[in-house]
Design an enzyme around this catalytic site. Structure first.
Site, PDB file in Angstrom:
ATOM      1  N   CYS A  88      46.703  41.073  37.633  1.00 23.14           N
ATOM      2  CA  CYS A  88      47.198  39.792  38.148  1.00 23.14           C
ATOM      3  C   CYS A  88      48.709  39.776  37.959  1.00 23.14           C
ATOM      4  CB  CYS A  88      46.550  38.629  37.408  1.00 23.14           C
ATOM      5  SG  CYS A  88      47.118  37.044  38.038  1.00 23.14           S
ATOM      6  N   CYS A 238      51.596  35.503  44.729  1.00 21.66           N
ATOM      7  CA  CYS A 238      50.500  36.442  44.425  1.00 21.66           C
ATOM      8  C   CYS A 238      51.045  37.870  44.276  1.00 21.66           C
ATOM      9  CB  CYS A 238      49.400  36.394  45.483  1.00 21.66           C
ATOM     10  SG  CYS A 238      47.924  37.295  44.955  1.00 21.66           S
TER      11      CYS A 238
END
Ligand code: PYC
Length: 312
Positions: A88, A238
Protein backbone atom coordinates in the site's frame (compact mmCIF):
# COMPACT_ATOMS: atom_id res chain seq x y z
CA UNK A 1 -9.64 -7.38 28.32
CA UNK A 2 -7.52 -7.30 25.15
CA UNK A 3 -6.28 -3.89 24.08
CA UNK A 4 -4.60 -2.81 20.85
CA UNK A 5 -2.67 0.42 20.48
CA UNK A 6 -2.94 2.13 17.11
CA UNK A 7 -1.68 5.30 15.47
CA UNK A 8 -3.79 6.91 12.76
CA UNK A 9 -2.51 9.09 9.97
CA UNK A 10 -3.73 10.22 6.60
CA UNK A 11 -1.89 10.54 3.32
CA UNK A 12 -3.53 13.01 0.98
CA UNK A 13 -6.81 12.41 2.83
CA UNK A 14 -6.66 8.58 2.81
CA UNK A 15 -6.44 7.15 6.35
CA UNK A 16 -4.04 4.51 7.67
CA UNK A 17 -4.28 2.84 11.10
CA UNK A 18 -1.07 1.13 12.22
CA UNK A 19 -1.16 -1.46 15.03
CA UNK A 20 1.90 -0.64 17.11
CA UNK A 21 1.18 -2.77 20.22
CA UNK A 22 -1.10 -5.66 21.17
CA UNK A 23 -1.31 -7.22 17.69
CA UNK A 24 -1.17 -10.98 17.07
CA UNK A 25 2.08 -12.95 17.26
CA UNK A 26 2.58 -14.26 13.72
CA UNK A 27 5.99 -15.90 14.26
CA UNK A 28 9.20 -15.14 12.43
CA UNK A 29 8.49 -16.19 8.81
CA UNK A 30 8.46 -13.91 5.78
CA UNK A 31 5.79 -11.19 5.61
CA UNK A 32 3.91 -13.34 3.04
CA UNK A 33 3.94 -16.29 5.47
CA UNK A 34 2.89 -14.08 8.36
CA UNK A 35 0.06 -12.56 6.27
CA UNK A 36 -1.28 -16.12 5.70
CA UNK A 37 -1.21 -16.81 9.46
CA UNK A 38 -2.93 -13.46 10.10
CA UNK A 39 -5.65 -14.40 7.58
CA UNK A 40 -6.17 -17.96 8.78
CA UNK A 41 -5.87 -17.52 12.55
CA UNK A 42 -6.43 -13.89 13.51
CA UNK A 43 -8.75 -12.45 10.88
CA UNK A 44 -11.09 -11.07 13.58
CA UNK A 45 -8.32 -8.61 14.49
CA UNK A 46 -8.39 -7.25 10.92
CA UNK A 47 -12.16 -6.63 11.05
CA UNK A 48 -12.00 -5.33 14.63
CA UNK A 49 -9.45 -2.68 13.66
CA UNK A 50 -10.77 -1.40 10.32
CA UNK A 51 -14.44 -2.38 10.01
CA UNK A 52 -17.34 -0.51 11.59
CA UNK A 53 -17.94 0.53 14.33
CA UNK A 54 -14.24 1.49 14.82
CA UNK A 55 -13.48 2.04 11.14
CA UNK A 56 -15.14 1.90 7.74
CA UNK A 57 -14.40 0.81 4.15
CA UNK A 58 -12.18 3.86 3.79
CA UNK A 59 -9.59 2.60 6.28
CA UNK A 60 -6.37 0.77 5.54
CA UNK A 61 -4.85 -0.99 8.53
CA UNK A 62 -1.27 -2.11 8.95
CA UNK A 63 0.31 -4.54 11.39
CA UNK A 64 3.80 -3.40 12.32
CA UNK A 65 6.11 -6.46 12.50
CA UNK A 66 9.70 -7.23 13.36
CA UNK A 67 11.52 -7.65 10.02
CA UNK A 68 13.21 -10.96 9.08
CA UNK A 69 16.26 -9.12 7.82
CA UNK A 70 17.85 -7.00 10.53
CA UNK A 71 18.98 -4.52 7.84
CA UNK A 72 15.31 -3.60 7.36
CA UNK A 73 13.63 -1.09 9.65
CA UNK A 74 10.30 -2.93 9.93
CA UNK A 75 7.92 -5.38 8.36
CA UNK A 76 4.35 -4.42 7.52
CA UNK A 77 1.18 -6.28 6.57
CA UNK A 78 -1.54 -4.01 5.18
CA UNK A 79 -5.23 -4.91 5.24
CA UNK A 80 -8.66 -3.39 4.69
CA UNK A 81 -12.29 -4.29 5.38
CA UNK A 82 -12.31 -6.78 2.50
CA UNK A 83 -9.01 -8.62 2.92
CA UNK A 84 -5.20 -8.22 2.87
CA UNK A 85 -3.14 -6.06 0.52
CA UNK A 86 0.18 -6.94 -1.11
CA UNK A 87 1.46 -3.42 -0.66
CA UNK A 88 0.00 0.00 0.00
CA UNK A 89 1.66 3.21 -1.18
CA UNK A 90 -0.28 5.74 0.87
CA UNK A 91 -0.10 3.35 3.84
CA UNK A 92 3.69 3.15 3.55
CA UNK A 93 3.92 6.95 3.67
CA UNK A 94 1.62 6.90 6.74
CA UNK A 95 3.73 4.16 8.34
CA UNK A 96 6.97 6.13 7.95
CA UNK A 97 5.45 9.23 9.53
CA UNK A 98 4.03 7.01 12.31
CA UNK A 99 7.48 5.54 13.03
CA UNK A 100 8.90 9.06 13.12
CA UNK A 101 6.12 10.15 15.50
CA UNK A 102 7.04 7.23 17.79
CA UNK A 103 10.68 8.35 17.73
CA UNK A 104 11.71 5.04 16.16
CA UNK A 105 13.23 6.46 12.98
CA UNK A 106 15.08 9.57 11.86
CA UNK A 107 15.03 11.16 8.42
CA UNK A 108 16.96 9.07 5.91
CA UNK A 109 16.64 5.76 4.10
CA UNK A 110 14.75 2.81 5.52
CA UNK A 111 13.88 -0.57 3.99
CA UNK A 112 10.55 -2.19 4.75
CA UNK A 113 9.50 -5.81 4.26
CA UNK A 114 6.04 -6.38 2.76
CA UNK A 115 4.29 -9.59 1.65
CA UNK A 116 5.19 -8.77 -1.99
CA UNK A 117 8.81 -7.73 -1.50
CA UNK A 118 11.18 -5.32 0.19
CA UNK A 119 10.78 -1.66 -0.61
CA UNK A 120 13.10 1.26 -0.04
CA UNK A 121 11.77 4.45 1.55
CA UNK A 122 13.24 7.82 2.41
CA UNK A 123 11.83 9.93 5.22
CA UNK A 124 12.30 13.61 4.37
CA UNK A 125 11.57 16.89 6.20
CA UNK A 126 7.95 18.08 6.54
CA UNK A 127 6.44 14.60 6.73
CA UNK A 128 7.38 13.86 3.14
CA UNK A 129 8.23 10.29 2.21
CA UNK A 130 9.64 8.89 -1.02
CA UNK A 131 9.16 5.21 -1.68
CA UNK A 132 10.59 2.95 -4.33
CA UNK A 133 7.90 0.38 -4.95
CA UNK A 134 8.10 -3.26 -5.99
CA UNK A 135 8.65 -3.87 -9.73
CA UNK A 136 5.41 -3.10 -11.54
CA UNK A 137 4.18 -4.28 -14.94
CA UNK A 138 1.32 -4.47 -17.40
CA UNK A 139 -0.05 -7.97 -17.74
CA UNK A 140 -2.63 -7.41 -20.53
CA UNK A 141 -3.27 -4.40 -22.75
CA UNK A 142 -6.58 -3.15 -24.15
CA UNK A 143 -8.86 -5.71 -22.57
CA UNK A 144 -12.45 -5.03 -23.67
CA UNK A 145 -15.42 -5.98 -21.51
CA UNK A 146 -19.13 -5.26 -21.70
CA UNK A 147 -20.31 -3.43 -18.58
CA UNK A 148 -24.09 -3.57 -18.17
CA UNK A 149 -25.57 -0.06 -18.33
CA UNK A 150 -22.27 1.48 -19.47
CA UNK A 151 -21.34 -0.32 -22.70
CA UNK A 152 -17.87 -1.52 -23.71
CA UNK A 153 -15.02 -0.60 -21.38
CA UNK A 154 -11.38 -0.96 -22.46
CA UNK A 155 -8.48 -1.08 -20.04
CA UNK A 156 -5.14 -2.59 -19.07
CA UNK A 157 -4.57 -5.18 -16.34
CA UNK A 158 -1.48 -4.14 -14.37
CA UNK A 159 0.38 -4.95 -11.15
CA UNK A 160 1.75 -2.27 -8.83
CA UNK A 161 1.83 -4.34 -5.61
CA UNK A 162 -1.93 -5.06 -6.00
CA UNK A 163 -3.94 -5.84 -9.16
CA UNK A 164 -5.50 -2.97 -11.10
CA UNK A 165 -7.71 -2.46 -14.12
CA UNK A 166 -6.68 0.89 -15.62
CA UNK A 167 -9.59 2.10 -17.75
CA UNK A 168 -8.62 3.78 -21.03
CA UNK A 169 -11.73 4.64 -23.03
CA UNK A 170 -13.99 6.53 -20.62
CA UNK A 171 -14.04 10.28 -20.13
CA UNK A 172 -15.87 10.71 -16.86
CA UNK A 173 -16.23 13.85 -14.76
CA UNK A 174 -13.67 13.14 -11.99
CA UNK A 175 -15.27 15.50 -9.47
CA UNK A 176 -16.02 14.58 -5.89
CA UNK A 177 -19.66 15.53 -6.49
CA UNK A 178 -19.79 12.76 -9.14
CA UNK A 179 -18.47 10.13 -6.71
CA UNK A 180 -21.72 8.06 -6.44
CA UNK A 181 -21.74 7.58 -10.24
CA UNK A 182 -17.99 6.80 -10.36
CA UNK A 183 -18.34 4.26 -7.56
CA UNK A 184 -21.28 2.55 -9.26
CA UNK A 185 -19.43 2.46 -12.60
CA UNK A 186 -16.18 1.06 -11.18
CA UNK A 187 -18.04 -1.54 -9.10
CA UNK A 188 -19.81 -2.72 -12.26
CA UNK A 189 -16.48 -2.89 -14.09
CA UNK A 190 -15.06 -5.02 -11.28
CA UNK A 191 -18.10 -7.33 -11.35
CA UNK A 192 -17.76 -7.70 -15.13
CA UNK A 193 -14.09 -8.60 -14.84
CA UNK A 194 -15.03 -11.31 -12.35
CA UNK A 195 -17.88 -12.61 -14.49
CA UNK A 196 -15.55 -12.83 -17.50
CA UNK A 197 -12.87 -14.46 -15.29
CA UNK A 198 -10.33 -11.77 -16.12
CA UNK A 199 -7.75 -11.91 -13.35
CA UNK A 200 -4.17 -11.18 -12.44
CA UNK A 201 -1.61 -14.01 -12.45
CA UNK A 202 -2.60 -17.27 -10.70
CA UNK A 203 -6.26 -16.27 -10.92
CA UNK A 204 -5.76 -13.43 -8.43
CA UNK A 205 -8.72 -11.07 -8.29
CA UNK A 206 -8.43 -7.61 -9.86
CA UNK A 207 -9.84 -5.76 -6.89
CA UNK A 208 -8.83 -2.15 -7.68
CA UNK A 209 -10.32 -0.20 -10.62
CA UNK A 210 -8.85 3.09 -11.85
CA UNK A 211 -10.31 5.85 -13.99
CA UNK A 212 -8.11 8.65 -15.36
CA UNK A 213 -8.79 12.12 -16.65
CA UNK A 214 -7.14 15.51 -17.09
CA UNK A 215 -5.52 17.15 -14.07
CA UNK A 216 -7.22 20.19 -12.55
CA UNK A 217 -3.93 22.00 -11.91
CA UNK A 218 -1.80 22.84 -14.93
CA UNK A 219 1.40 21.63 -13.23
CA UNK A 220 -0.04 18.10 -12.80
CA UNK A 221 -0.36 15.38 -15.42
CA UNK A 222 -3.52 13.49 -14.52
CA UNK A 223 -6.37 13.09 -12.01
CA UNK A 224 -7.64 9.66 -10.96
CA UNK A 225 -10.46 7.88 -9.24
CA UNK A 226 -9.57 4.53 -7.66
CA UNK A 227 -12.10 2.02 -6.35
CA UNK A 228 -10.56 0.02 -3.52
CA UNK A 229 -11.44 -3.58 -2.51
CA UNK A 230 -13.79 -2.56 0.34
CA UNK A 231 -15.89 -0.51 -2.10
CA UNK A 232 -14.80 3.00 -1.16
CA UNK A 233 -12.64 5.30 -3.26
CA UNK A 234 -9.03 6.18 -2.47
CA UNK A 235 -8.71 9.75 -1.24
CA UNK A 236 -5.00 9.65 -2.10
CA UNK A 237 -3.75 9.13 -5.68
CA UNK A 238 -3.14 5.44 -4.69
CA UNK A 239 0.54 4.48 -4.62
CA UNK A 240 0.15 0.96 -5.98
CA UNK A 241 -2.40 2.20 -8.53
CA UNK A 242 -0.11 4.96 -9.74
CA UNK A 243 2.69 2.36 -9.99
CA UNK A 244 0.42 0.23 -12.18
CA UNK A 245 -0.41 3.31 -14.27
CA UNK A 246 3.31 4.14 -14.71
CA UNK A 247 3.85 0.58 -15.98
CA UNK A 248 1.05 1.08 -18.55
CA UNK A 249 2.36 4.50 -19.64
CA UNK A 250 5.86 3.03 -20.03
CA UNK A 251 4.54 0.04 -22.01
CA UNK A 252 2.66 2.40 -24.36
CA UNK A 253 5.77 4.59 -24.82
CA UNK A 254 3.97 7.57 -23.26
CA UNK A 255 6.42 8.21 -20.39
CA UNK A 256 10.19 7.86 -20.45
CA UNK A 257 12.30 6.60 -17.52
CA UNK A 258 13.10 9.49 -15.15
CA UNK A 259 10.34 11.76 -16.49
CA UNK A 260 8.10 13.28 -13.81
CA UNK A 261 4.46 12.22 -13.46
CA UNK A 262 2.35 14.28 -11.04
CA UNK A 263 -0.76 12.29 -10.16
CA UNK A 264 -3.73 14.08 -8.60
CA UNK A 265 -6.39 12.19 -6.64
CA UNK A 266 -10.13 12.79 -6.82
CA UNK A 267 -9.80 15.06 -3.73
CA UNK A 268 -6.89 16.96 -5.31
CA UNK A 269 -4.05 15.45 -3.24
CA UNK A 270 -0.81 14.67 -5.04
CA UNK A 271 1.91 12.04 -5.55
CA UNK A 272 5.03 13.05 -7.49
CA UNK A 273 6.29 10.04 -9.39
CA UNK A 274 8.77 8.68 -11.92
CA UNK A 275 10.13 5.26 -12.83
CA UNK A 276 13.29 3.42 -13.77
CA UNK A 277 13.15 0.76 -16.46
CA UNK A 278 13.77 -2.85 -15.41
CA UNK A 279 13.42 -4.94 -18.59
CA UNK A 280 9.68 -5.36 -19.23
CA UNK A 281 8.91 -3.94 -15.79
CA UNK A 282 9.27 -0.54 -14.14
CA UNK A 283 10.53 0.41 -10.71
CA UNK A 284 8.26 3.26 -9.58
CA UNK A 285 9.28 6.00 -7.16
CA UNK A 286 6.56 8.06 -5.47
CA UNK A 287 6.64 10.98 -3.06
CA UNK A 288 3.76 12.03 -0.81
CA UNK A 289 3.07 13.52 2.58
CA UNK A 290 1.24 12.15 5.63
CA UNK A 291 0.03 13.61 8.93
CA UNK A 292 -0.66 11.94 12.26
CA UNK A 293 -4.32 12.26 13.20
CA UNK A 294 -4.78 10.15 16.37
CA UNK A 295 -3.18 7.85 18.90
CA UNK A 296 -5.64 5.46 20.50
CA UNK A 297 -6.14 2.28 22.44
CA UNK A 298 -8.79 -0.02 21.02
CA UNK A 299 -10.80 -1.78 23.72
CA UNK A 300 -12.49 -5.15 23.17
CA UNK A 301 -15.22 -5.60 25.75
CA UNK A 302 -16.20 -9.32 25.78
CA UNK A 303 -19.82 -8.20 26.25
CA UNK A 304 -19.76 -6.09 23.06
CA UNK A 305 -21.44 -8.10 20.27
CA UNK A 306 -19.62 -5.99 17.65
CA UNK A 307 -16.17 -6.02 19.27
CA UNK A 308 -14.69 -7.71 16.19
CA UNK A 309 -16.49 -5.42 13.76
CA UNK A 310 -19.61 -5.65 11.68
CA UNK A 311 -18.89 -8.31 9.07
CA UNK A 312 -20.05 -7.07 5.68
O1 PYC B 1 -1.88 3.81 -1.91
O2 PYC B 1 -1.42 1.82 -2.71
C1 PYC B 1 -2.19 2.62 -2.18
C2 PYC B 1 -3.56 2.19 -1.81
C3 PYC B 1 -4.12 0.97 -2.03
C4 PYC B 1 -5.41 1.02 -1.51
C5 PYC B 1 -5.59 2.27 -0.97
N1 PYC B 1 -4.43 2.97 -1.16
Amino acid sequence: MQQIRVIDSHTGGEPTRIIVEGGPDLGTGSMAERAEIFKNEFDAIRTAVVSEPRGSDVWIGGLLCEPCDSNCTAGIIFFNTASYLGMCGHGTIGLMVTLQHLGRIAPGEHSLETPVGTILTRLEPNNRVTLTNVPSYRLCANVEIEVPGFGPVIGDVAWGGNWFFCVKNLEEDLSLSNEPHLTQLTKRIRNSLQQHQITGVNGEMIDHIELYGPARKPENHSRNFVLTPGGSYDRSPCGTGTSAKLACLAADGLLEPGDKWRQESIVGSLFECSYEADGERVIPTLTGQAYISAESTLIFDPADPYRTGIDS
